[in-house]
Design an enzyme around this catalytic site. Structure first.
Site, short mmCIF file in Angstrom:
data_model
loop_
_atom_site.label_atom_id
_atom_site.label_comp_id
_atom_site.label_asym_id
_atom_site.label_seq_id
_atom_site.Cartn_x
_atom_site.Cartn_y
_atom_site.Cartn_z
N GLU A 77 -24.14 -7.66 -7.93
CA GLU A 77 -25.19 -8.86 -7.87
C GLU A 77 -26.41 -8.27 -8.35
O GLU A 77 -27.12 -9.01 -8.87
CB GLU A 77 -25.68 -8.90 -6.31
CG GLU A 77 -24.47 -9.61 -5.46
CD GLU A 77 -23.67 -8.46 -4.78
OE1 GLU A 77 -23.13 -8.73 -3.64
OE2 GLU A 77 -23.32 -7.41 -5.29
N CYS A 124 -23.80 -7.01 0.78
CA CYS A 124 -24.20 -6.19 1.71
C CYS A 124 -25.48 -6.35 2.40
O CYS A 124 -26.42 -6.88 1.73
CB CYS A 124 -24.09 -4.64 1.33
SG CYS A 124 -25.28 -4.25 0.02
N CYS A 152 -27.71 -6.07 -0.98
CA CYS A 152 -27.87 -7.04 -2.05
C CYS A 152 -28.22 -8.54 -1.43
O CYS A 152 -28.60 -9.32 -2.10
CB CYS A 152 -26.34 -7.07 -2.62
SG CYS A 152 -26.18 -5.97 -3.58
N SER A 199 16.43 14.01 -15.24
CA SER A 199 15.60 12.69 -14.88
C SER A 199 14.78 12.05 -16.15
O SER A 199 14.19 11.02 -15.90
CB SER A 199 14.67 13.08 -13.79
OG SER A 199 13.75 14.25 -14.39
N TRP A 242 14.87 10.17 -19.60
CA TRP A 242 13.95 9.06 -18.90
C TRP A 242 14.53 8.24 -18.08
O TRP A 242 15.52 7.51 -18.62
CB TRP A 242 12.80 8.42 -19.80
CG TRP A 242 11.91 9.68 -20.32
CD1 TRP A 242 12.01 10.07 -21.71
CD2 TRP A 242 10.95 10.12 -19.74
NE1 TRP A 242 11.00 11.10 -21.99
CE2 TRP A 242 10.10 10.99 -20.71
CE3 TRP A 242 10.03 10.13 -18.49
CZ2 TRP A 242 8.95 11.68 -20.43
CZ3 TRP A 242 9.13 11.05 -18.24
CH2 TRP A 242 8.52 11.66 -19.16
N ARG A 256 -2.40 5.53 -12.04
CA ARG A 256 -3.03 6.78 -11.84
C ARG A 256 -4.62 6.67 -12.10
O ARG A 256 -5.26 7.39 -11.30
CB ARG A 256 -2.43 7.89 -13.06
CG ARG A 256 -1.10 8.36 -12.50
CD ARG A 256 -0.59 9.44 -13.62
NE ARG A 256 0.54 10.17 -13.26
CZ ARG A 256 0.97 11.19 -13.78
NH1 ARG A 256 0.53 11.70 -14.72
NH2 ARG A 256 2.34 11.51 -13.44
N LEU A 285 -0.20 15.84 -14.40
CA LEU A 285 -0.58 14.90 -13.47
C LEU A 285 -2.11 14.49 -13.66
O LEU A 285 -2.76 13.99 -13.01
CB LEU A 285 -0.84 15.51 -11.92
CG LEU A 285 0.17 16.16 -11.13
CD1 LEU A 285 -0.16 16.67 -9.64
CD2 LEU A 285 1.47 15.17 -11.20
N GLU A 294 3.73 10.57 -6.16
CA GLU A 294 5.01 10.44 -7.11
C GLU A 294 5.67 11.70 -6.51
O GLU A 294 6.16 12.61 -7.31
CB GLU A 294 4.01 10.80 -8.33
CG GLU A 294 3.26 9.69 -8.75
CD GLU A 294 3.21 9.70 -10.31
OE1 GLU A 294 3.61 10.62 -11.09
OE2 GLU A 294 2.22 9.16 -10.71
#
Length: 369
Positions: free
Chosen positions: A56, A79, A88, A172, A174, A188, A208, A296
């Site tokens: 806002e 708020c 706001c 694994s 892909w 992520r 990661l 994950e």
């Protein structure tokens, strides 16, 4: 009928702006605001960062004097309390806004309808519920955290059609294609933290981090490691340094903890046995303002989190592959249920084709009554 169409049109724009900031606002919700006057858009804004101006504020700043007599479209109830920024609702009133259209009420106990009441008390016309479900889904992480003070956990995994995370030899890469893997990096960016088990870390030594074509936010790495087997040379420690959190148990080595702490790692002991108390871990993480986690994990951590009822959403990318093998790791490695009517099921299921993979998402629950 025309008013309804206009309301949804402008609210759709506000929701679109809010969605682009997902992952940037910490424990705050993502919010968008559009201000119109005499049929024209005069101000737009989105909440971009905790502690900075709300949507806002940004929209009114752009609109200036044209806010007087205008209509504000806000994706979440304004708020009415003083936090890191002024309320706001008061800003909308003093700016001369004559009507406020709100998608959804704020579940925050500090707001929870008081923003609407303050606007009405000042003579502002208020409409609530325009594109409400879209706004609720946009802030499902915030809604969960603000009412439970625990992180919203999204399990993300890639699986073969027969439910395997890898072949029996551990291969694994892909399972899923490049389109699905790119989408995972967006996930992520949209979560405060990312969690894996120590077995995954020892096997893959992942960084990661978030890797997108544009600059993106990296989630806080969380390692579940009951015996503190995490190597001091792990990539996640090297790349994330003082942001890394390791959840362990009271039985873990104090000497290893000291070595990790010297590298800036936060070590948290949850549980006295040989397994991490995951419920206690979620409590600690919530208390330290980690509002959302992308899980994950491998099959054991996935299964333990599911059995502990600590997963709010599941997203699985199914690669069009079948590998077989009784020893191949499964998506959920847990004790299992005896009868089919006791199975875990997904509500609100969505299915989409991502490249050559199938993405299935939903909200887990137990079928048993």
């Amino acid at each position: 009928m025309l008013d309804i169409i206009n309301d949804e049109y402008y609210m759709d724009l506000a929701i679109s702006m809010a969605s682009k900031a997902m992952g940037q606002t910490g424990i705050n919700p993502v919010v968008g605001c559009v201000i119109t006057n005499e049929g024209s858009i005069v101000g737009m804004g989105a909440h971009l960062r905790r502690g900075e101006g709300h949507a806002e504020v940004q929209a009114i700043r752009m609109a200036g004097e044209r806010s007087l007599g205008g209509v504000a479209y806000v994706t979440l109830e304004p708020c009415s309390h003083y936090g890191k920024t002024p309320p706001c609702a008061e800003l909308l009133i003093t700016s001369g806004i004559k009507r406020v259209v709100i998608a959804a009420l704020d579940p925050n106990p500090l707001v929870a309808g008081s923003g609407v009441e303050r606007l009405k008390a000042a003579g502002v016309e208020v409409t609530v519920g325009v594109l409400e479900e879209r706004s609720r889904l946009l802030n499902e992480k915030f809604n969960h955290y603000i009412t439970t003070r625990r992180p919203y956990v999204t399990l993300k995994s890639a699986s073969t059609l027969d439910g395997k995370l890898a072949t029996y030899s551990g291969s694994s890469q892909w399972i899923s294609g490049p389109e699905a893997r790119a989408e995972v990096h967006t996930l992520r960016h949209q979560h405060e933290a990312i969690m894996i088990g120590v077995n995954t870390l020892l096997k893959d030594d992942p960084s990661l981090t978030t890797r997108l074509e544009v600059e993106a936010k990296h989630p806080i790495p969380i390692i579940v490691d009951a015996k503190l087997r995490t190597p001091l040379t792990a990539k996640v420690i090297e790349l994330s340094g003082t942001r890394t959190i390791i959840i362990t148990t009271d039985a873990a080595s104090e000497e290893k903890e000291k070595e990790l702490r010297q590298l800036g790692v936060t070590v948290v002991r949850c549980g006295s046995g040989d397994r991490v108390d995951l419920d206690q871990a979620m409590q600690w993480l919530g208390e330290h303002e980690i509002s959302s986690i992308l899980l994950e994990g491998g099959g054991k951590l996935n299964g333990a989190m599911l059995e502990a009822d600590l997963i709010q959403k599941v997203i699985v990318y199914y690669g069009m592959k079948i590998v077989g093998g009784s020893q191949a790791p499964s998506l959920f490695d847990m004790s299992g249920v005896e009868l089919m009517h006791d199975a875990y099921t997904l509500d609100g299921v969505e299915v989409a084709l991502i490249g050559k993979d199938i993405r299935v998402s939903g909200y887990p629950k137990r079928s048993i009554e």
